[in-house]
Design a protein around this motif. Sequence first.
Motif, PDB file in Angstrom:
ATOM      1  N   LYS A 319       6.387 -51.260 -63.603  1.00 14.94           N
ATOM      2  CA  LYS A 319       7.801 -51.534 -63.317  1.00 14.94           C
ATOM      3  C   LYS A 319       8.545 -51.919 -64.587  1.00 14.94           C
ATOM      4  N   MET A 320       7.931 -52.756 -65.395  1.00 16.93           N
ATOM      5  CA  MET A 320       8.562 -53.161 -66.641  1.00 16.93           C
ATOM      6  C   MET A 320       8.634 -51.993 -67.628  1.00 16.93           C
ATOM      7  N   GLN A 321       7.596 -51.150 -67.650  1.00 18.93           N
ATOM      8  CA  GLN A 321       7.603 -49.997 -68.541  1.00 18.93           C
ATOM      9  C   GLN A 321       8.744 -49.050 -68.193  1.00 18.93           C
ATOM     10  N   GLN A 322       8.955 -48.826 -66.921  1.00 19.17           N
ATOM     11  CA  GLN A 322      10.055 -47.964 -66.503  1.00 19.17           C
ATOM     12  C   GLN A 322      11.401 -48.586 -66.860  1.00 19.17           C
ATOM     13  N   ALA A 323      11.518 -49.890 -66.673  1.00 18.37           N
ATOM     14  CA  ALA A 323      12.761 -50.575 -67.038  1.00 18.37           C
ATOM     15  C   ALA A 323      12.999 -50.501 -68.544  1.00 18.37           C
ATOM     16  N   ALA A 324      11.931 -50.621 -69.325  1.00 14.18           N
ATOM     17  CA  ALA A 324      12.059 -50.531 -70.779  1.00 14.18           C
ATOM     18  C   ALA A 324      12.504 -49.141 -71.203  1.00 14.18           C
ATOM     19  N   THR A 325      11.897 -48.129 -70.600  1.00 14.96           N
ATOM     20  CA  THR A 325      12.284 -46.747 -70.905  1.00 14.96           C
ATOM     21  C   THR A 325      13.751 -46.506 -70.567  1.00 14.96           C
ATOM     22  N   ASN A 326      14.160 -46.957 -69.404  1.00 14.44           N
ATOM     23  CA  ASN A 326      15.550 -46.769 -68.982  1.00 14.44           C
ATOM     24  C   ASN A 326      16.524 -47.499 -69.897  1.00 14.44           C
ATOM     25  N   SER A 327      16.156 -48.699 -70.333  1.00  9.38           N
ATOM     26  CA  SER A 327      17.064 -49.484 -71.173  1.00  9.38           C
ATOM     27  C   SER A 327      17.268 -48.834 -72.533  1.00  9.38           C
ATOM     28  N   ILE A 328      16.213 -48.261 -73.092  1.00  8.84           N
ATOM     29  CA  ILE A 328      16.341 -47.579 -74.387  1.00  8.84           C
ATOM     30  C   ILE A 328      17.134 -46.286 -74.231  1.00  8.84           C
ATOM     31  N   THR A 329      16.805 -45.519 -73.205  1.00  9.31           N
ATOM     32  CA  THR A 329      17.497 -44.246 -72.976  1.00  9.31           C
ATOM     33  C   THR A 329      18.995 -44.457 -72.739  1.00  9.31           C
ATOM     34  N   ALA A 330      19.325 -45.494 -71.983  1.00 12.87           N
ATOM     35  CA  ALA A 330      20.725 -45.721 -71.613  1.00 12.87           C
ATOM     36  C   ALA A 330      21.552 -46.305 -72.747  1.00 12.87           C
ATOM     37  N   ASN A 331      20.937 -47.023 -73.661  1.00  9.14           N
ATOM     38  CA  ASN A 331      21.719 -47.756 -74.657  1.00  9.14           C
ATOM     39  C   ASN A 331      21.624 -47.222 -76.081  1.00  9.14           C
ATOM     40  N   ALA A 332      20.610 -46.413 -76.388  1.00  8.70           N
ATOM     41  CA  ALA A 332      20.480 -45.897 -77.750  1.00  8.70           C
ATOM     42  C   ALA A 332      21.666 -45.001 -78.091  1.00  8.70           C
ATOM     43  N   PRO A 333      22.344 -45.230 -79.216  1.00  5.77           N
ATOM     44  CA  PRO A 333      23.476 -44.386 -79.603  1.00  5.77           C
ATOM     45  C   PRO A 333      23.058 -42.932 -79.765  1.00  5.77           C
ATOM     46  N   SER A 334      23.996 -42.043 -79.612  1.00 10.40           N
ATOM     47  CA  SER A 334      23.720 -40.615 -79.751  1.00 10.40           C
ATOM     48  C   SER A 334      23.137 -40.320 -81.125  1.00 10.40           C
ATOM     49  N   ALA A 592      24.294 -52.559 -78.875  1.00 12.41           N
ATOM     50  CA  ALA A 592      23.341 -51.718 -78.144  1.00 12.41           C
ATOM     51  C   ALA A 592      21.956 -52.364 -77.995  1.00 12.41           C
ATOM     52  N   PRO A 593      21.348 -52.890 -79.054  1.00 11.55           N
ATOM     53  CA  PRO A 593      20.026 -53.511 -78.874  1.00 11.55           C
ATOM     54  C   PRO A 593      20.062 -54.718 -77.942  1.00 11.55           C
ATOM     55  N   ALA A 594      21.099 -55.548 -78.064  1.00 10.18           N
ATOM     56  CA  ALA A 594      21.197 -56.721 -77.185  1.00 10.18           C
ATOM     57  C   ALA A 594      21.399 -56.301 -75.732  1.00 10.18           C
ATOM     58  N   ARG A 595      22.192 -55.260 -75.516  1.00  7.98           N
ATOM     59  CA  ARG A 595      22.393 -54.778 -74.135  1.00  7.98           C
ATOM     60  C   ARG A 595      21.096 -54.200 -73.571  1.00  7.98           C
ATOM     61  N   ALA A 596      20.350 -53.462 -74.400  1.00  7.49           N
ATOM     62  CA  ALA A 596      19.060 -52.921 -73.948  1.00  7.49           C
ATOM     63  C   ALA A 596      18.099 -54.053 -73.607  1.00  7.49           C
ATOM     64  N   PHE A 597      18.110 -55.088 -74.417  1.00 13.27           N
ATOM     65  CA  PHE A 597      17.283 -56.269 -74.139  1.00 13.27           C
ATOM     66  C   PHE A 597      17.645 -56.863 -72.784  1.00 13.27           C
ATOM     67  N   ALA A 598      18.935 -57.031 -72.543  1.00  9.20           N
ATOM     68  CA  ALA A 598      19.380 -57.630 -71.281  1.00  9.20           C
ATOM     69  C   ALA A 598      19.016 -56.757 -70.087  1.00  9.20           C
ATOM     70  N   ASP A 599      19.236 -55.436 -70.218  1.00  4.88           N
ATOM     71  CA  ASP A 599      18.909 -54.525 -69.111  1.00  4.88           C
ATOM     72  C   ASP A 599      17.435 -54.604 -68.757  1.00  4.88           C
ATOM     73  N   TYR A 600      16.594 -54.670 -69.768  1.00  2.00           N
ATOM     74  CA  TYR A 600      15.157 -54.735 -69.521  1.00  2.00           C
ATOM     75  C   TYR A 600      14.743 -56.095 -68.972  1.00  2.00           C
ATOM     76  N   MET A 601      15.224 -57.165 -69.600  1.00  2.00           N
ATOM     77  CA  MET A 601      14.776 -58.505 -69.226  1.00  2.00           C
ATOM     78  C   MET A 601      15.204 -58.901 -67.820  1.00  2.00           C
ATOM     79  N   LYS A 602      16.320 -58.381 -67.359  1.00  5.55           N
ATOM     80  CA  LYS A 602      16.733 -58.682 -65.987  1.00  5.55           C
ATOM     81  C   LYS A 602      15.676 -58.226 -64.991  1.00  5.55           C
ATOM     82  N   VAL A 603      15.031 -57.117 -65.290  1.00  2.00           N
ATOM     83  CA  VAL A 603      13.956 -56.618 -64.430  1.00  2.00           C
ATOM     84  C   VAL A 603      12.658 -57.369 -64.710  1.00  2.00           C
TER      85      VAL A 603
END
Length: 757
Positions: A319-334, A592-603
């Motif tokens: 579950k955490m691995q999927q959340a981590a993948t999603n957080s990087i995919t959603a927040n990494a700049p183009s 972006a990194p802080a938002r990815a951290f937050a998206d992942y850590m909430k899960v």
Amino acid sequence: MAKNTGRSRSPGEPSSNPNRSKPQQSSFLGRLARRVAIWGGALVLLAAIGLGTAVAVTMSQLPAFDALKSSQNGQMIVVRARDGSELVSLGPSYGKWLSYNEIPPVMRGAMVSVEDRRFREHIGVDALGLVRAVYVSLTTGGRAKATSTITQQLARNVFLNNSRSMTRKAREAVLALALERKFSKDQILELYLNKVYFGGGAYGIDAASRKFFGHPATELSTAEAAIIAGLVKAPSNYSPTADLDAAKSRGEVVLGLMVKNGAITQADADRADIADVAVVHEKGQNSVRYFTDWALPQLDMLLPDTNEPIEVWTTLDPKMQQAATNSITANAPSGAQGALVSLDRDGAVLAMVGGTDYVNSNYNRATNAVRQPGSSWKLFVYLSALEAGYTPDDRVMDEPVTIDGWSPQNDGRNFAGQIDIRTAFAYSKNTVAAQLGNEVGFGTVASMARRFGITTPINTKPAMVLGTSEVRVIDMTRAFAAISAGGTSVEPYGIVKVTTTSGEVLYQHKSARGQVLVPPNVAAEITDLLQTTVATGTGRAAQIGRPVAGKTGTTSSNKDGWFLGFSSGITTGVWMGRDDAKPVRGLSGGHAPARAFADYMKVAVSTRPVEQFQTEVKLPEWQLEPDDEALQGSPDDYYYVDENGNVVHPGTNGEQSDDQPRYEDGSVGPGPGPGTPQMPDYGPGAASAPGQRTPSNGGSGSGGGSGSVPPAASPDFLNRATGRSSSEESQRTRQNPANTNAPRAVRTPAPERTPGA
């Protein structure tokens, strides 16, 4: 009667006729030739008998055909998650076994044409090919290169390894001869086509056909058969999923050989348009592979050599691995990559993402890439300062400063003036970090980073305080995890245990108690600073509705963005940037990194209880506030140290008598001025203790040029640290923090002991 004038020859005297020696010489050479022929023939006969015996014995020991069909190559490894679910199954992949008649004739013809065109004629070893190889070697001076026959390759794949020793080649030849004696050509080709390795874990033509073309091998076209046959020479180089152009180019070569060998006609080759072959690309593989690529090589150190199937139980949380993948995919700049590592409080890796797409790039940026950490490196600067005696409430000056010709600038190029340590850290003030690093010593900061697990090279130039030394994401995450653990070391690990498929435990992870890296009060103080960074400073985007402590990091020109922090026992590090280290527009650690951290850590922390940070500081004895003069000693027990580290007794107005001891230059890091005096003895009666600082530059506090670095703390800190009440002199110094010429009060017991003794 005529007179005989010639002398008679004695019986033992040699004849004077020269022609008489030739028959004798011919007779000797003939005898020698006959002996060589006899002995040579005998040796050949003995070798033939020995070879025949070896082949016969080997043939009798060979498994039956059905047994060879059921044998498998390689080791199967099932990787399991934290909850026991299967993450991935690695190792050989086998398709359906195809009998000789089920294998398309075009596939059989392609393989024989490219690998062994005299397959039907030789006896297992191609003597003609071997003679040709030796001839080429003798005429060109190169090394003999005899291509192994299909039977030899089968023998090597099933029974031997790929070493190039003469012993292995001899065993291979014997096995090939035995295989040819025991099995028919059709059986050998059937075994070979169902067992040969085609890359990507695929063994056999059916597995290869399904992997590369998405259908069974019974449906192979001529072009597809040519591509598969071409893979045997170098599976990794000609893999259609790795380099389609190389695979098709090799297929064209195979088509030409098939025509030359009579497997197909030229018209068939012309109709087989390899350019139109469609290759099935793998679906985006789970980012779990980044984790397994990091963890599984450790099995070489954890287990003895074994080829039996095993199950590897890991720390990864699906579950955490999927959340981590999603957080990087959603927040990494183009155009940018991202990496994430998340550790539990004991070092267990809960999630690991090494990039945005494993299929397109399996390079693990979480464990292998080294990038500049920017201001997240200030963790080690402030740890050094806190260990030296600073507290979060101490006042510092945010103003222009130059050290060895280097003048750091704050983000926004503004200065706040006098602020406390907590604010300077929360808003990542570069000038204050530079002053602190210069005061405690850049070598001290480097040593602190080493202490917390940084394994990459560290420079000690002044700019190092801003994170110019490259680091790995996993190492930085480990350092922050040690703070979360109260200043105790944390060792990342990914494998909990290894078992056989029957459940026998081959390896079990044993938790080791971490080493204390910094005193508890220092860990509490740095946690205070990290918490403020998220609450009110540059890391506000990392808030998740419960206590979070962390630090942002951004490098020059926005090339790298970092956020590292912890909450409820989970520590997570996030990095974003381009692989070519080019700037990324708008990238900063607080976005972006802080938002990815937050998206992942909430899960990640959703099922864990809320934990408040331990920021209540219990100071060591030397830093406690005095509440009893008798306990602390008489004011006469104090002496003063001026800016050069020289002892000045009270009442001398800064004048030093000639009999006072003087300290040599003992700077602990680059920078102007004499440096911090070295006082090796921190015991009773020593001149100083950790945290009782003197200016490291000896200059004024103007900060206007090289060699003029203002102190990073006001003297009232020393009053609290040593237990001395404020005097008029310290009051004046507090009102003018730049006045570094005022003596600093340092507590010591009886004055009769020589300072520094």
